[in-house]
Scaffold this motif. Sequence first.
Motif, PDB file in Angstrom:
ATOM      1  N   ASP A 180       0.789  -1.235   0.000  1.00  0.00           N
ATOM      2  CA  ASP A 180       0.000   0.000   0.000  1.00  0.00           C
ATOM      3  C   ASP A 180       0.821   1.285   0.000  1.00  0.00           C
ATOM      4  OD1 ASP A 180      -1.479  -1.113   3.111  1.00  0.00           O
ATOM      5  OD2 ASP A 180       0.583  -0.689   2.602  1.00  0.00           O
ATOM      6  N   TYR A 181       2.137   1.196   0.167  1.00  0.00           N
ATOM      7  CA  TYR A 181       2.960   2.406   0.036  1.00  0.00           C
ATOM      8  C   TYR A 181       4.213   2.109  -0.788  1.00  0.00           C
ATOM      9  CZ  TYR A 181       0.617   4.598   4.094  1.00  0.00           C
ATOM     10  OH  TYR A 181      -0.282   5.136   4.957  1.00  0.00           O
ATOM     11  N   ILE A 182       4.583   3.039  -1.638  1.00  0.00           N
ATOM     12  CA  ILE A 182       5.934   3.049  -2.201  1.00  0.00           C
ATOM     13  C   ILE A 182       6.667   4.188  -1.498  1.00  0.00           C
ATOM     14  CG2 ILE A 182       7.383   3.393  -4.253  1.00  0.00           C
ATOM     15  CD1 ILE A 182       5.643   0.897  -4.472  1.00  0.00           C
ATOM     16  N   ASP A 224      -1.168   3.162  -5.037  1.00  0.00           N
ATOM     17  CA  ASP A 224      -1.548   4.560  -5.308  1.00  0.00           C
ATOM     18  C   ASP A 224      -1.084   5.550  -4.237  1.00  0.00           C
ATOM     19  OD1 ASP A 224      -3.218   3.919  -3.305  1.00  0.00           O
ATOM     20  OD2 ASP A 224      -5.093   4.358  -4.349  1.00  0.00           O
ATOM     21  N   LYS A 225      -0.212   5.142  -3.335  1.00  0.00           N
ATOM     22  CA  LYS A 225       0.316   6.113  -2.366  1.00  0.00           C
ATOM     23  C   LYS A 225       1.848   6.094  -2.414  1.00  0.00           C
ATOM     24  CE  LYS A 225      -3.395   5.558   1.036  1.00  0.00           C
ATOM     25  NZ  LYS A 225      -3.828   4.156   0.952  1.00  0.00           N
ATOM     26  N   GLY A 226       2.418   7.261  -2.623  1.00  0.00           N
ATOM     27  CA  GLY A 226       3.884   7.387  -2.647  1.00  0.00           C
ATOM     28  C   GLY A 226       4.346   8.372  -1.592  1.00  0.00           C
ATOM     29  N   ILE A 227       5.450   8.043  -0.923  1.00  0.00           N
ATOM     30  CA  ILE A 227       6.014   8.961   0.080  1.00  0.00           C
ATOM     31  C   ILE A 227       7.493   9.158  -0.256  1.00  0.00           C
ATOM     32  CG2 ILE A 227       6.289   9.457   2.537  1.00  0.00           C
ATOM     33  CD1 ILE A 227       4.576   6.973   3.126  1.00  0.00           C
ATOM     34  N   VAL A 228       7.940  10.399  -0.233  1.00  0.00           N
ATOM     35  CA  VAL A 228       9.373  10.661  -0.354  1.00  0.00           C
ATOM     36  C   VAL A 228       9.852  11.054   1.037  1.00  0.00           C
ATOM     37  CG1 VAL A 228      11.167  11.971  -1.559  1.00  0.00           C
ATOM     38  CG2 VAL A 228       8.960  11.562  -2.682  1.00  0.00           C
ATOM     39  N   GLY A 229      10.779  10.275   1.616  1.00  0.00           N
ATOM     40  CA  GLY A 229      11.295  10.559   2.958  1.00  0.00           C
ATOM     41  C   GLY A 229      12.669  11.207   2.853  1.00  0.00           C
ATOM     42  N   ILE A 230      12.830  12.383   3.449  1.00  0.00           N
ATOM     43  CA  ILE A 230      14.099  13.129   3.344  1.00  0.00           C
ATOM     44  C   ILE A 230      14.518  13.567   4.749  1.00  0.00           C
ATOM     45  CG2 ILE A 230      15.269  15.091   2.243  1.00  0.00           C
ATOM     46  CD1 ILE A 230      12.903  15.184   0.236  1.00  0.00           C
ATOM     47  N   GLU A 231      15.790  13.421   5.083  1.00  0.00           N
ATOM     48  CA  GLU A 231      16.239  13.857   6.409  1.00  0.00           C
ATOM     49  C   GLU A 231      16.105  15.373   6.541  1.00  0.00           C
ATOM     50  OE1 GLU A 231      19.324  10.677   8.318  1.00  0.00           O
ATOM     51  OE2 GLU A 231      20.184  12.312   7.168  1.00  0.00           O
TER      52      GLU A 231
END
Length: 439
Positions: free
Chosen positions: A159-161, A200-207
């Motif tokens: 459910d998440y990329i 259908d849900k994408g998250i970009v994780g950045i410090e």
Amino acid sequence: MFSLSKEKTFRGGVHPPEYKNPSKDKPFEIMPLPTRIIVPLSQHLGKPAVSLVKKGSDVKTGTVIAEAQGVVSSPIHSPVTGKVTAVTTSVNSSGFPKESIIIEPSENEEFDFLPILNHETITSEEIIERVRLTGIVGQGGAAFPASVKLSPPKDKKIDYIILNGCECEPYLTRDYRYMLEQPEAVLAGLQLIMKATGVDKGIVGIEDNKPLAIESMKKAAKTFNNISVEAVETKYPQGAEKMLIKALTNREVPPGKLPLDSGIIVQNIGTAVSIYAAVVKGEPSITAALTITGNGIKESKNLIARVGTPIDEILNYCGGVTDDAIKVVVGGPMMGVSQYDFSAPVMKATSGILVLTKEEVAEKPETPCLRCGKCVEACPVNLIPTKLARYSQLGKIEEAEALDIRVCMECGTCAYTCPANIPLVQWIRLGKKKALVAK
Ligand code: SF4
Ligand code: SF4
């Protein structure tokens, strides 16, 4: 928008000095062709590819020169136009000799790329096939063939990329530069990954030590209501998949399990850019995006170099090394590999080359364990590094296995934090190898 973890961090970890200033403001430069190219047949996790060329073969830039062997493997393409001068054993940056194809580049470049595809109308199957054919591997370190990650088993609901923009290793700045210079390509790559996996849900994780990258990505993501750009706490190893998943979604990936078992696929920023280029330019995996830095290099740079370029030619291109340089590391300082042969080439997943001086290496004498527990406190996956290292040293592999030595991801956090300077991760790595052999 979907709901995410509020804490944005994980248990344990350390805060090493960042050392990103010398390279972080240097835009990518394209390095000219080197005088020779050394292409190892094993640049990915899984079976090595098998050469399709021999001494004397003429190749174009992008020609398939080695074919994948099975599903967990990857084809290899010629990074240049030129003539194969040998198929032989040559040292690579892992420190081991590997079968490699040596190519002498010619001045006139001819391209042998795949047909261009429309990234808006392309189907899921076409994306996965394109990623497989172009030999893209994960840029986060493990070099896992990207097409395999895009094809999770049917019974796993994803459910998440998550796109990993942490770049938590000190010194390295290539993902940072991608996020500043090519945020649209990063997001287009993320959308292709989402389409390929039907998520259908994408998250970009950045410090949160990269405010300009966060701003750049947020601006580019404004038009997408299914992509969220999130700041996470700056802490090593925040970029390890399981740590990033915990920080962003509060989900735990149990020991021995994969992110997809928790409904998540993590890809790296550079992988997303490569996937986009594979679709819209037909470009195979023939370049490596690298940060060249450390006090021992005359000019820090972020470079796009051809895969197979020898380390010594890259160092020369950056002005050479200073008189007090004492160590060259491929990768970051926490998980990278020290080099003894500078003719070794950069590979598809190489993230950087560090040239370090005595002050930066700061090798201190090892003393007996103080039983302070700092390594236990810092281990992000709840291991007991002091015991694991001791068992490995004593050859007590069964005892080490009982304490989950295989769960160790070799992040180096324990060794970094140890006041007795015990090379904990080196002992644990050895113990893991012995455990594999004993199996
Ligand atoms: S190297 Fe292994 S034991 Fe040490 S902190 Fe990292 S995961 Fe824990
Ligand atoms: S951090 Fe070092 S000194 Fe402290 S318990 Fe662990 S191994 Fe011993």
